[in-house]
Design a protein around this motif. Structure first.
Motif, PDB file in Angstrom:
ATOM      1  N   SER A   1      10.500   6.002  10.609  1.00 58.71           N
ATOM      2  CA  SER A   1      10.839   4.748  11.283  1.00 58.71           C
ATOM      3  C   SER A   1       9.780   3.665  11.130  1.00 58.71           C
ATOM      4  N   ASP A   2       8.668   3.999  10.459  1.00 56.17           N
ATOM      5  CA  ASP A   2       7.609   3.010  10.243  1.00 56.17           C
ATOM      6  C   ASP A   2       6.803   3.395   9.001  1.00 56.17           C
ATOM      7  N   ASP A   3       5.827   2.573   8.651  1.00 51.52           N
ATOM      8  CA  ASP A   3       5.055   2.810   7.429  1.00 51.52           C
ATOM      9  C   ASP A   3       4.288   4.127   7.473  1.00 51.52           C
ATOM     10  N   GLN A   4       3.789   4.483   8.656  1.00 54.60           N
ATOM     11  CA  GLN A   4       3.013   5.716   8.770  1.00 54.60           C
ATOM     12  C   GLN A   4       3.882   6.947   8.482  1.00 54.60           C
ATOM     13  N   SER A   5       5.048   7.019   9.098  1.00 56.70           N
ATOM     14  CA  SER A   5       5.940   8.158   8.860  1.00 56.70           C
ATOM     15  C   SER A   5       6.502   8.123   7.441  1.00 56.70           C
ATOM     16  N   LEU A   6       6.660   6.920   6.872  1.00 55.29           N
ATOM     17  CA  LEU A   6       7.140   6.791   5.497  1.00 55.29           C
ATOM     18  C   LEU A   6       6.112   7.372   4.514  1.00 55.29           C
ATOM     19  N   GLN A   7       4.839   7.050   4.724  1.00 54.66           N
ATOM     20  CA  GLN A   7       3.796   7.580   3.839  1.00 54.66           C
ATOM     21  C   GLN A   7       3.675   9.093   3.976  1.00 54.66           C
ATOM     22  N   ARG A   8       3.855   9.591   5.165  1.00 55.25           N
ATOM     23  CA  ARG A   8       3.831  11.039   5.377  1.00 55.25           C
ATOM     24  C   ARG A   8       4.982  11.704   4.625  1.00 55.25           C
ATOM     25  N   ALA A   9       6.148  11.096   4.717  1.00 52.11           N
ATOM     26  CA  ALA A   9       7.315  11.624   4.001  1.00 52.11           C
ATOM     27  C   ALA A   9       7.068  11.616   2.493  1.00 52.11           C
ATOM     28  N   ARG A  10       6.510  10.518   1.988  1.00 49.74           N
ATOM     29  CA  ARG A  10       6.240  10.425   0.543  1.00 49.74           C
ATOM     30  C   ARG A  10       5.273  11.532   0.105  1.00 49.74           C
TER      31      ARG A  10
END
Length: 201
Positions: A24-33
Motif C-alpha cells: 500500500s506504500d513505497d516501503q511495502s512495495l520495495q519489500r515485495a520487489r
C-alpha cells in the motif's frame, strides 16, 4: 453393524497473518520487489468483485496475489493511485520469462490483467489443468490440498463472493486471498516431489 465414520481431515492452517503483506506504500512495495524478484516460482491469483447482473462487465481484477513459500504479497488495484503504485512491479514479475507463476483456475485472470494494467502474463502454469488426470474434470485447489497434504482448504463462498473492490479489505479477505496464492505454490512444489519420487520408484 455400525459403519466406521469417515476420518476427519485437519484444516489447512495456511499462512500466518504476520506473513501477509498488503502492498500500500513505497516501503511495502520495495519489500515485495526484494522477495518476489528473488524467486524462480511464485504462487499467483487474483480476486474480483463479483458481478451479479447479466450483461454487466467486471472492471476487475481488484486484487493481485503473489506468494513465496513464506510470504504473501497482496496488491489492491482499485483506485488510480493503487494501480500506479503496483503496475511497474506487477509488470516486471508477471511478464518475466524467468519466474514461473502457478495458480488454480487462471482462465480469465491473464486477459483481465492485460485489459486493466496492460500486463501480459508470461510463463504461467494453471494447476487445474496440469494436475488433472481427467480432461473433463479439472482439479481444484481444495482437492489438491487434500491430495498432497491430507488437509481441508476452507473455501468460504461468503468471502470469495465478497466485495474485493472495497477500499479496506478485512482480515478474513486478506487471509483467504493470501492462502489462495500460497497454497497453489506449496501444492506445485509438493507435486514435483511426489511425481519425481514416483518416477524414480
Amino acid at each position: 453393524m455400525s459403519e466406521t465414520p469417515e476420518l476427519q481431515l485437519p484444516s489447512y492452517a495456511g499462512i500466518p497473518e504476520q506473513k501477509i503483506i498488503l502492498v500500500s506504500d513505497d516501503q511495502s512495495l520495495q519489500r515485495a520487489r526484494l522477495y518476489l524478484t528473488a524467486e524462480a516460482v511464485l504462487g499467483f491469483d487474483t480476486e474480483s468483485k463479483p458481478v451479479f447482473m447479466r450483461g454487466q462487465d467486471s472492471d476487475g481484477p481488484h486484487l493481485v496475489q503473489l506468494a513465496t513459500p513464506e510470504w504473501a504479497f497482496l496488491f489492491p488495484i482499485v483506485t488510480q493511485a493503487q494501480v500506479e503504485l503496483a503496475r511497474a512491479l506487477l509488470k516486471e514479475v508477471l511478464e518475466s520469462p524467468d519466474i514461473l507463476k502457478v495458480g488454480f483456475g487462471l482462465g480469465d485472470d491473464n486477459q483481465r490483467l492485460l485489459n486493466k494494467l496492460g500486463v501480459k502474463v508470461q510463463k504461467v502454469l494453471d494447476l487445474s489443468r496440469s494436475l488433472s488426470t481427467d480432461r473433463k474434470r479439472q482439479m481444484g485447489a481444495k482437492a489438491a490440498v487434500e491430495k498432497y497434504f491430507g488437509q481441508v482448504l476452507q473455501k468460504s463462498k461468503r468471502i470469495s463472493t465478497s466485495n474485493w473492490s472495497a477500499l479496506t479489505l478485512n482480515q478474513k479477505q486478506l487471509k483467504y486471498a493470501a492462502d489462495d496464492a500460497q497454497s497453489a505454490l506449496l501444492v506445485y512444489l509438493a507435486s514435483l516431489q511426489v511425481d519425481g519420487n514416483s518416477r524414480k520408484s
